[in-house]
Design an enzyme around this catalytic site. Structure first.
Site, PDB file in Angstrom:
ATOM      1  N   LYS A   1      35.695 -10.961 -40.435  1.00 57.80           N
ATOM      2  CA  LYS A   1      35.108 -11.744 -40.208  1.00 57.80           C
ATOM      3  C   LYS A   1      34.233 -11.720 -38.957  1.00 57.80           C
ATOM      4  CE  LYS A   1      36.274 -16.284 -41.233  1.00 57.80           C
ATOM      5  NZ  LYS A   1      36.904 -16.690 -42.604  1.00 57.80           N
TER       6      LYS A   1
ATOM      7  N   ASP B   1      30.781 -18.907 -45.145  1.00 54.10           N
ATOM      8  CA  ASP B   1      32.023 -20.119 -44.362  1.00 54.10           C
ATOM      9  C   ASP B   1      30.986 -21.001 -43.631  1.00 54.10           C
ATOM     10  OD1 ASP B   1      33.741 -19.874 -41.798  1.00 54.10           O
ATOM     11  OD2 ASP B   1      34.942 -18.129 -42.583  1.00 54.10           O
TER      12      ASP B   1
END
Length: 429
Positions: A119, A159
Site C-alpha cells: 500500500k 485507491d
C-alpha cells in the site's frame, strides 16, 4: 530512501486504538489464538518487509515548486509480488500504509491469490491539483518508486484520490524508463491499454455477493431484506445497484453531504454515482434525509459501510440495529466496536472478504497483461463469482468448525495459507 519500519509499543497502542496499523495488529493477534501458527511467523507478520519514503517535487501550473511526501509499504511477499493501492490523501502516512498493506496480505491470502500486501500514496489533497499537476505528480512518483515496483515485484492499483487515468500515467512513466511497454506494472488501468473490464465495479460486486451469501446463510429472503449503504461511490453504488437488481430493498444511501431514506425502497438506478455526478445523493427526492452518522443506526436487516474507515466505533456500536454488517470500505469497524458487535450477535462480514473483488479482478488483469489476452466482461464476472464463492465456503467452514466470528474465520484462512508458505520456503539465511 528506505526507512526503518516504525515499531509500536504497548503504550502507543493503547492511545491510538483506531489507526489502521494498531487495528491490523490487534486483529492479527486475536486471530492467531485460533490457528496453529508458529509464534515467529506471527511476530514477522506484525511488521512490514520495508517502507519506502520518497520526496515528490511538483512544478505547479504557475511555475512554483512544492515538495510532497510519498510512501510505499511492502508487507509480505511469501506468496507472490506485493499488491495494493496508491492513494492521494492528506492523511497518508507510513503507519496508515503499513496497516493497509497488512490487510492486503490477508485479503490476497483469503482469496488464494498469488500476491502479498502492499500500500502506498502521497500526502496531498487531490482536489488541490489541476489535471496537469496530477499527471506531473504521478509521473514523478512513478520515477521515485521505479526501483521497488514491477510486475513481478510490486504491482500498485488505484485507491482513494486516484483512478484509471492515474494508473495509465504511472504505467507510461515506468514503461518509458524501462524502454518497453509493461502494462502489468499496475492494475486498474483503462482497458484500451491493458486494463480489465469489470475492474472498477469489482469491489462493489464482491460486496454485493458477500451480502447475498450472508443473507442466504442466515435464512433470510433477499426479496424481504432491507439494506442501507453508507457511501455511494464506486463500491457502495455498484453494491446497491446489484442488490436491488437481485431483489433486495435498498432503503438508504449516502454521500459526503448526508443520506436519503425511504422505508419502501429507493430507486437506486436513478441515483447517479459519485463518479457520474459528484455529491448527487442529496439532490434526489426522498421522504426523509439523514446524517451520515444516522444512516448507520437505521432499523435495517443489512448495513453496508462503504465510504471510509472507522465509522463504526465504540461510541455507536451499541446503536447498530442491523443484523448483518458487510464491510464495503477498508477498516470501517474499529477493533473495540468489532468486539461489541460480536458480543451483541451482530454478524460482521469483514472487508478482507467482502470487498476483495478489487484485488481479485486486479489479479485477472495482471494475468491478461502477462498473457496478452483480453477477457470479456462476462468472463471476468464469472471468474469473480467463482473466486468469491470459493472464499466464502472456506471462511464459512472455519466459522462453523471453530465457532468463530466471520472476521476471525477469514484471518484463520489467511494465516494458515501464509504460514504454510513460510514454513515451506523457510527462513534464509
Amino acid at each position: 530512501m528506505t526507512t526503518t519500519p516504525p515499531q509500536q509499543d504497548d503504550e502507543s497502542a493503547e492511545t491510538d486504538l483506531d489507526s489502521a496499523l494498531v487495528t491490523a495488529r490487534r486483529q492479527l493477534e486475536r486471530a492467531a489464538a485460533h490457528v496453529d501458527v508458529d509464534d515467529g511467523v506471527i511476530e514477522r507478520l506484525k511488521h512490514p518487509t520495508r517502507v519506502e519514503q520518497v520526496s515528490v517535487p511538483l512544478e505547479r501550473d504557475d511555475g512554483s515548486v512544492d515538495v510532497f511526501t510519498g510512501y510505499r509499504a511492502q508487507h509480505d511477499d511469501v506468496r507472490g509480488p506485493y499488491k495494493g493501492g496508491l492513494r492521494y490523501h492528506p492523511e497518508v502516512n507510513a503507519d496508515e500504509c503499513i496497516g493497509l498493506s497488512m490487510w492486503m496480505t490477508w485479503k490476497c491470502a483469503v482469496m488464494d491469490l498469488p500476491f502479498g500486501g502492499g500500500k502506498g500514496g502521497i500526502s496531498i489533497d487531490p482536489k488541490s491539483l489541476s489535471d496537469d499537476e496530477k499527471e506531473r505528480l504521478t509521473r514523478r512518483f512513478a520515477e521515485e518508486l521505479r526501483y521497488v515496483i514491477g510486475p513481478t515485484r510490486d504491482v500498485p492499483a488505484p485507491d482513494m484520490g486516484t483512478d484509471a487515468q492515474t494508473m495509465a500515467w504511472f504505467m507510461d512513466a515506468y514503461s518509458m524508463q524501462q524502454g518497453e511497454t509493461i502494462p502489468g506494472v499496475v492494475t486498474g488501468k483503462p482497458p484500451v491499454i491493458g486494463g480489465s473490464y469489470g475492474r472498477e465495479e469489482a469491489p462493489g460486486r464482491s460486496t454485493a455477493i458477500a451480502a447475498r451469501e450472508a443473507i442466504d446463510y442466515y435464512d433470510m429472503e433477499l426479496e424481504d431484506t432491507t439494506i442501507a449503504v453508507q457511501g455511494f461511490g464506486s463500491v457502495g453504488a455498484n453494491a446497491a445497484r446489484l442488490l436491488e437488481e437481485w431483489g433486495a430493498d435498498v432503503v438508504a444511501v449516502s454521500d459526503v453531504n448526508g443520506a436519503i431514506y425511504d422505508p419502501d425502497g429507493l430507486d437506486i438506478g436513478a441515483i447517479p454515482t459519485h463518479e457520474e455526478e459528484p455529491e448527487a445523493v442529496m439532490t434526489q427526492d426522498a421522504p426523509e434525509t439523514l446524517s451520515n452518522e444516522a444512516i448507520l443506526e437505521l432499523d435495517v436487516d443489512v448495513l453496508i459501510p462503504a465510504a471510509i474507515g472507522n465509522v463504526i466505533t465504540a461510541d455507536n456500536a451499541d446503536d447498530i440495529v442491523a443484523d448483518i454488517v458487510v464491510e464495503g470500505a477498508n477498516g470501517p469497524t474499529t477493533f473495540a466496536a468489532d468486539t461489541i458487535l460480536q458480543e451483541r450477535g451482530v454478524h460482521v462480514i469483514p472487508d478482507i472478504l467482502a470487498n476483495a473483488g478489487g484485488v481479485t479482478v486486479s489479479y485477472f488483469e495482471w494475468l491478461q497483461d502477462i498473457n496478452r489476452r483480453k477477457w470479456s466482461l462476462e468472463e471476468v464476472n464469472k471468474e469473480l463469482e467463482s473466486k468469491m464463492l470459493d472464499a466464502w465456503e472456506e471462511v464459512r467452514t472455519e466459522v462453523e468448525d471453530k465457532d468463530l466470528s466471520w472476521r476471525d474465520a477469514a484471518y484463520v484462512v489467511a494465516l494458515s495459507r501464509i504460514a504454510e508458505a513460510k514454513a515451506t520456503r523457510g527462513l534464509w539465511p
